[in-house]
Design an enzyme around this catalytic site. Structure first.
Site, PDB file in Angstrom:
ATOM      1  N   ASP A  79      39.545  56.425  43.476  1.00  0.00           N
ATOM      2  CA  ASP A  79      39.538  54.987  43.745  1.00  0.00           C
ATOM      3  C   ASP A  79      38.129  54.391  43.673  1.00  0.00           C
ATOM      4  O   ASP A  79      37.132  55.085  43.860  1.00  0.00           O
ATOM      5  CB  ASP A  79      40.072  54.715  45.158  1.00  0.00           C
ATOM      6  CG  ASP A  79      41.579  54.883  45.257  1.00  0.00           C
ATOM      7  OD1 ASP A  79      42.187  55.446  44.324  1.00  0.00           O
ATOM      8  OD2 ASP A  79      42.140  54.467  46.288  1.00  0.00           O
ATOM      9  N   ASP A  80      38.116  53.093  43.476  1.00  0.00           N
ATOM     10  CA  ASP A  80      36.942  52.221  43.679  1.00  0.00           C
ATOM     11  C   ASP A  80      35.947  52.194  42.525  1.00  0.00           C
ATOM     12  O   ASP A  80      35.012  51.406  42.547  1.00  0.00           O
ATOM     13  CB  ASP A  80      36.180  52.548  44.974  1.00  0.00           C
ATOM     14  CG  ASP A  80      37.016  52.314  46.222  1.00  0.00           C
ATOM     15  OD1 ASP A  80      38.192  51.932  46.085  1.00  0.00           O
ATOM     16  OD2 ASP A  80      36.502  52.533  47.330  1.00  0.00           O
ATOM     17  N   HIS A 129      43.336  48.585  41.245  1.00  0.00           N
ATOM     18  CA  HIS A 129      42.897  48.642  42.652  1.00  0.00           C
ATOM     19  C   HIS A 129      42.252  47.308  43.057  1.00  0.00           C
ATOM     20  O   HIS A 129      41.378  47.283  43.916  1.00  0.00           O
ATOM     21  CB  HIS A 129      41.920  49.804  42.820  1.00  0.00           C
ATOM     22  CG  HIS A 129      41.699  50.256  44.236  1.00  0.00           C
ATOM     23  ND1 HIS A 129      42.708  50.456  45.138  1.00  0.00           N
ATOM     24  CD2 HIS A 129      40.557  50.558  44.910  1.00  0.00           C
ATOM     25  CE1 HIS A 129      42.196  50.859  46.299  1.00  0.00           C
ATOM     26  NE2 HIS A 129      40.892  50.920  46.191  1.00  0.00           N
ATOM     27  N   HIS A 133      38.467  44.383  45.860  1.00  0.00           N
ATOM     28  CA  HIS A 133      38.766  45.272  46.986  1.00  0.00           C
ATOM     29  C   HIS A 133      39.004  44.575  48.330  1.00  0.00           C
ATOM     30  O   HIS A 133      38.537  45.030  49.382  1.00  0.00           O
ATOM     31  CB  HIS A 133      37.645  46.313  47.130  1.00  0.00           C
ATOM     32  CG  HIS A 133      38.115  47.620  47.706  1.00  0.00           C
ATOM     33  ND1 HIS A 133      38.214  47.829  49.060  1.00  0.00           N
ATOM     34  CD2 HIS A 133      38.508  48.771  47.121  1.00  0.00           C
ATOM     35  CE1 HIS A 133      38.643  49.078  49.282  1.00  0.00           C
ATOM     36  NE2 HIS A 133      38.832  49.665  48.114  1.00  0.00           N
ATOM     37  N   TYR A 170      42.567  49.973  51.035  1.00  0.00           N
ATOM     38  CA  TYR A 170      42.798  50.424  52.423  1.00  0.00           C
ATOM     39  C   TYR A 170      44.236  50.883  52.649  1.00  0.00           C
ATOM     40  O   TYR A 170      44.650  51.118  53.779  1.00  0.00           O
ATOM     41  CB  TYR A 170      42.448  49.325  53.438  1.00  0.00           C
ATOM     42  CG  TYR A 170      41.145  48.642  53.128  1.00  0.00           C
ATOM     43  CD1 TYR A 170      39.932  49.322  53.308  1.00  0.00           C
ATOM     44  CD2 TYR A 170      41.115  47.357  52.606  1.00  0.00           C
ATOM     45  CE1 TYR A 170      38.737  48.718  52.978  1.00  0.00           C
ATOM     46  CE2 TYR A 170      39.918  46.748  52.271  1.00  0.00           C
ATOM     47  CZ  TYR A 170      38.726  47.436  52.465  1.00  0.00           C
ATOM     48  OH  TYR A 170      37.543  46.832  52.123  1.00  0.00           O
ATOM     49  N   HIS A 220      37.272  59.275  46.041  1.00  0.00           N
ATOM     50  CA  HIS A 220      36.532  58.084  45.607  1.00  0.00           C
ATOM     51  C   HIS A 220      35.391  58.546  44.704  1.00  0.00           C
ATOM     52  O   HIS A 220      34.457  59.204  45.194  1.00  0.00           O
ATOM     53  CB  HIS A 220      35.999  57.312  46.812  1.00  0.00           C
ATOM     54  CG  HIS A 220      37.085  56.787  47.702  1.00  0.00           C
ATOM     55  ND1 HIS A 220      37.708  57.577  48.634  1.00  0.00           N
ATOM     56  CD2 HIS A 220      37.678  55.565  47.761  1.00  0.00           C
ATOM     57  CE1 HIS A 220      38.641  56.843  49.259  1.00  0.00           C
ATOM     58  NE2 HIS A 220      38.646  55.628  48.746  1.00  0.00           N
TER      59      HIS A 220
HETATM   60 NI    NI Z   1      39.532  51.529  47.631  1.00  0.00          NI
END
Ligand code: NI
Length: 270
Positions: A79-80, A129, A133, A170, A220
């Site tokens: 993620d991210d 995603h 965020h 989250y 991540h």
């Molecule tokens: Ni995230």
């Protein structure tokens, strides 16, 4: 910036989420794909997502036809990103012939489109995603749509494909988020908490200890400690007989229309 984005705790301590077979009417009402077996056993099936039919990104590479009914599969998810370490991660994955799923943040895609394009070319899956965020459960339906649409456009511009899956930041979702996503929401069953501990040995240890056939593991790739852990994760899981597939592959190319959220079955916070 990222630490602010992480200020809300994820389901800490829920890594060992109790896994329960999905038996709800909504699953029974769909034609469950045979290969969804392992994944469905972990899936918290909480309802139908509105919107168009699931259309997987095709991966024609024949050596990657993995039957997750017959072999142990695991979906590594990142993620991210993309971030400065994503390209190194792609090299680690390639060394193990591993497919993974990247839940990208739209504004990071615009900053680093080429690595996303290369990820798709290597057979990885790209999920949405959001653009920046946020906690989607605090946004209006219109703002939710905007967060997802901007990211769809960024990914499409970079790669030519539109994400089939959404992972809400989250892990925060509700009925409105599900409705606006028009796609499966995919959470996870193993949380490495790599964003909190920033310790490669720990990331590898948690992954190897908590993995089960059909697991969806959360990492991540914006953290160098996570990327550094991956060779150990890949080696250890390979020794345990696991094959590394995308989320789409794990679900047999016909998933959800559902919400995959193994954490909810634990009864803990989200
Ligand atoms: Ni995230």
């Amino acid at each position: 910036m990222m630490s602010a984005m992480r200020s809300r705790p994820l389901g800490a301590g829920l890594g060992m989420a109790m896994l329960v077979a999905a038996t709800t009417a909504s699953l029974a009402g769909t034609t469950a794909p045979p290969r969804a077996g392992a994944a469905a056993q972990q899936a918290g099936v909480t309802g139908q997502a509105a919107g168009p039919a699931y259309k997987p990104v095709s991966d024609s590479r024949p050596h990657h036809t993995v039957d997750c009914r017959k072999v142990k599969c695991v979906a590594l998810t990142f993620d991210d990103g993309p971030g400065p370490y994503t390209r190194t991660l792609l090299r680690h994955l390639a060394a193990y012939d591993a497919h993974a799923t990247f839940f990208v943040v739209g504004q990071n895609v615009v900053a680093r489109p080429k690595v996303v394009r290369d990820a798709v070319a290597a057979g990885h899956e790209i999920g949405n995603h959001t653009w920046s965020h946020p906690d989607l459960t605090r946004l209006s339906p219109k703002a939710i749509r905007s967060q997802l649409a901007r990211t769809d456009h960024a990914v499409e511009a970079a790669t030519g494909v539109v994400p089939d899956l959404v992972r809400p930041p989250y892990g925060a979702w509700d009925k409105a988020v599900r409705r606006q996503a028009h796609r499966p929401l995919v959470l996870w069953s193993v949380d490495t908490l790599d964003w909190r501990y920033r310790n490669s040995a720990r990331v590898a240890r948690v992954s190897l200890k908590q993995v089960r056939p059909g697991s969806v593991i959360l990492f991540h790739d914006i953290h160098p400690t996570t990327v550094k852990a991956l060779p150990r994760v890949l080696k250890g899981l390979t020794e345990r007989g696991y094959r590394f597939v995308t989320v789409g592959e794990l679900f047999g190319g016909k998933p959800p229309k559902l919400v995959y959220d193994a954490r909810r079955l634990s009864g803990g916070p989200r």
